[in-house]
Design a protein around this motif. Sequence first.
Motif, mmCIF file in Angstrom:
data_model
loop_
_atom_site.group_PDB
_atom_site.id
_atom_site.type_symbol
_atom_site.label_atom_id
_atom_site.label_comp_id
_atom_site.label_asym_id
_atom_site.label_seq_id
_atom_site.Cartn_x
_atom_site.Cartn_y
_atom_site.Cartn_z
ATOM 1 N N ASP A 13 -0.566 0.676 -7.321
ATOM 2 C CA ASP A 13 -1.525 1.431 -6.504
ATOM 3 C C ASP A 13 -0.826 2.464 -5.626
ATOM 4 O O ASP A 13 -1.319 3.598 -5.477
ATOM 5 C CB ASP A 13 -2.333 0.477 -5.610
ATOM 6 N N ASP A 36 0.840 -1.204 0.000
ATOM 7 C CA ASP A 36 0.000 0.000 0.000
ATOM 8 C C ASP A 36 0.872 1.249 0.000
ATOM 9 O O ASP A 36 0.479 2.292 -0.520
ATOM 10 C CB ASP A 36 -0.902 0.000 1.239
ATOM 11 N N LYS A 58 0.013 5.401 -7.816
ATOM 12 C CA LYS A 58 -1.186 6.146 -8.212
ATOM 13 C C LYS A 58 -1.794 6.908 -7.035
ATOM 14 O O LYS A 58 -2.366 7.992 -7.219
ATOM 15 C CB LYS A 58 -2.219 5.185 -8.805
ATOM 16 N N ASN A 59 -1.656 6.371 -5.819
ATOM 17 C CA ASN A 59 -2.217 7.017 -4.637
ATOM 18 C C ASN A 59 -1.237 7.957 -3.944
ATOM 19 O O ASN A 59 -1.510 8.452 -2.844
ATOM 20 C CB ASN A 59 -2.678 5.956 -3.632
ATOM 21 N N ASP A 60 -0.120 8.202 -4.598
ATOM 22 C CA ASP A 60 0.904 9.103 -4.051
ATOM 23 C C ASP A 60 1.377 8.653 -2.663
ATOM 24 O O ASP A 60 1.480 9.440 -1.728
ATOM 25 C CB ASP A 60 0.370 10.530 -3.989
ATOM 26 N N ARG A 61 1.663 7.381 -2.572
ATOM 27 C CA ARG A 61 2.155 6.832 -1.314
ATOM 28 C C ARG A 61 3.546 6.230 -1.487
ATOM 29 O O ARG A 61 3.862 5.163 -0.964
ATOM 30 C CB ARG A 61 1.188 5.766 -0.796
#
Length: 322
Positions: A284, A259, A287-290
């Motif tokens: 992911d 994540d 894309k989620n800037d994590r």
Amino acid sequence: MYLHKVLKSIVFLALLAILTACGNANDSADSNTNKDISKTAETTESATKIIKTQRGDIEIPRQAKRIVTDGYLPELLVLGIKPIGSTQWDLENKVIQDQIDGIETTGERSLETIVQLKPDLIITWVGDEKILQQYEKIAPTLALPYSSSGDIYEIMRLLGDALDKKDEAEQWIKHLDKAAEEARAQLANIIKPDDTFALMGVFVVDKGFYIYGDGGYRGGEAIYKHLQLKSPAKQQKEMIGKESYRQVSYEVIPEYAGDYIFIDQGDLISEVWGESEGLWKSLDAVKNDRVFKLDPDLFWGNDPISLELQIKEVVKMLTNKQ
């Protein structure tokens, strides 16, 4: 005649007294000499100690005054020991720049420089037998190969025991445990229990992509052991507690992605991935800037000073992301 006998007796008694006194003086001198010899032997015995190592038992000074180190400079500083010499790459460690005044550089293991420093003890992580033999010709050498230690606790306790700094080593361990506990408490309000955190890295030279475990590389010990962040399932099964790092092909990266992703040399992604960068952007976490780009100078290793700063930096990165 009688007077002559009296005088003769007096002379005899006087000589006897002188001889007795000399005998007592000699006995006293012999006794003092024996005490001095005994004292010297006792001092000699207590001046050194025997240390058990992977290479066998070695005898080192109990109170070494002139230590040269190759690989354990921050550890010695934490124990309150300032060596007289250290390799240049250790001296370039960004986290100890305020503590290295007066420490001479030995360059890239310059034997000539080490000889000139006249060390009474050399401490090294080197496992190369040829280098160790060269060191041992200069001074007693305590070799603690990097791969021999499971974590920073073991290294600190080994050094603390060898250098009569057990209390200092235990104090630092308690300090680190407290810092990690406080950090975990902070993160408990920020991340979810099931969130997973991958640790990756890229290299331009071989255009390689790497996955790191919980060893002493790229913050793995800080992230997984001390902060106790959860790794992705594949990484957990194959690497945690087993393998410090491995190179993988681009195609399997999604299997290791979590994540969140911590990545070493993250600014080089485009250069390394080239046309395959689309796969990276499809993850992911991306894309989620994590994705968190690690400072390579700070997250390079796991010395005690860097380790504590890594824990704080990870908390800072995750906190600022919320």
